[in-house]
Design an enzyme around this catalytic site. Structure first.
Site, short mmCIF file in Angstrom:
data_model
loop_
_atom_site.label_atom_id
_atom_site.label_comp_id
_atom_site.label_asym_id
_atom_site.label_seq_id
_atom_site.Cartn_x
_atom_site.Cartn_y
_atom_site.Cartn_z
N GLY A 1 -6.74 0.90 -6.74
CA GLY A 1 -6.46 2.11 -5.98
C GLY A 1 -4.97 2.34 -5.87
N ASP A 2 -4.47 2.44 -4.65
CA ASP A 2 -3.03 2.65 -4.43
C ASP A 2 -2.35 1.41 -3.90
OD1 ASP A 2 -4.18 2.61 -1.95
OD2 ASP A 2 -3.29 4.47 -1.23
N GLU A 3 -2.88 0.24 -4.25
CA GLU A 3 -2.32 -1.02 -3.76
C GLU A 3 -1.74 -1.84 -4.91
OE1 GLU A 3 -4.83 -2.13 0.25
OE2 GLU A 3 -5.56 -2.86 -1.68
N ASP B 1 0.84 -1.19 0.00
CA ASP B 1 0.00 0.00 0.00
C ASP B 1 0.88 1.24 0.00
OD1 ASP B 1 -2.48 1.46 0.24
OD2 ASP B 1 -1.88 1.89 2.29
N CYS B 2 0.68 2.12 -0.98
CA CYS B 2 1.47 3.34 -1.06
C CYS B 2 0.97 4.35 -0.03
CB CYS B 2 1.38 3.94 -2.47
SG CYS B 2 1.97 2.84 -3.75
#
Length: 226
Positions: free
Chosen positions: A140-142, A98-99
């Site tokens: 998403g951001d994953e 995860d970012c």
């Protein structure tokens, strides 16, 4: 991009036209040069059609922003990976990445900058994982990474490389870039991909700081980057 479409199209076309040639010979007792020369036309057409299929299939398996594999490809490939691991009495690791602070980067530095950061992280993951590992954008951001598990030390070394490169990327771009990573192991933790992801996800969030945005941006004046 795979070759299955081209191989199938050319093979099927060759077989059907060969049957037609044999039928024509059996019916008229001679080999028609025109029918025989049709190979030169129909095989290239079949190859082109197969190439279009392979191209569309490859595009359907990739995330358009990062060019990593997408969720669909991971789910379609999982059974193949587990069967191979079982035959070799091996294991697989599943990483959820995860970012951190990605929403803040988008909000403060524009979405164009956020997309660039995301693309750079994707390239970093491709570089510092093995060619046999599947690196994907999960949503998403994953990111999600699946690969052959060679022990905790090898996995820790990979994670250290990724963490070090994220730090270098943060310094290079002048933006605080980090990631929180959780892991699970097949078949030790579970057999099903969804459950392995849940386990990795829980581990990831158990280590995520409650004030991640405040901590990550504390030493940076992001207004200078606008």
């Amino acid at each position: 991009m795979g070759f299955k479409g081209r191989i199938a199209a050319v093979s099927i076309t060759f077989c059907f036209h060969t049957l037609f040639v044999l039928y024509d010979v059996s019916r008229y007792g001679r080999l028609d040069a025109l029918i025989l020369s049709a190979y030169l036309l129909i095989l290239p057409v079949a190859y082109w059609a197969g190439f279009q299929f392979d191209r569309i299939k490859a595009e359907s398996e990739k995330d358009p922003l990062t060019r990593l594999y997408n969720r669909r490809y991971v789910l379609d490939s999982y059974s193949r990976l587990t069967m191979r691991a079982s035959r070799q009495l091996g294991k697989l690791f599943v990483l959820m990445i995860d970012c951190d602070n990605f929403k803040t980067i988008n909000d403060r530095l524009t979405h164009e900058k956020g997309d660039l950061v995301f693309q750079r992280i994707a390239a970093l993951l491709r570089t510092h994982t093995r060619s046999t590992d599947i690196v994907s954008r999960w949503g998403g951001d994953e990111f999600l990474v699946i690969g052959e598990y060679n022990g905790s030390e090898a996995l820790a070394a990979m994670l250290n490389r990724i963490a070090g490169e994220l730090e270098n990327l943060s310094l290079e771009m002048g933006i605080p870039i980090s990631a929180t990573i959780g892991s699970a192991v097949y078949p030790d933790d579970h057999h099903h991909i969804n459950e392995l992801i849940k386990i990795a996800d829980r581990e990831m969030y158990s280590y995520k700081p409650r004030t991640k945005e405040e901590d990550a941006f504390l030493a940076y004046d992001l207004i200078d980057h606008l």
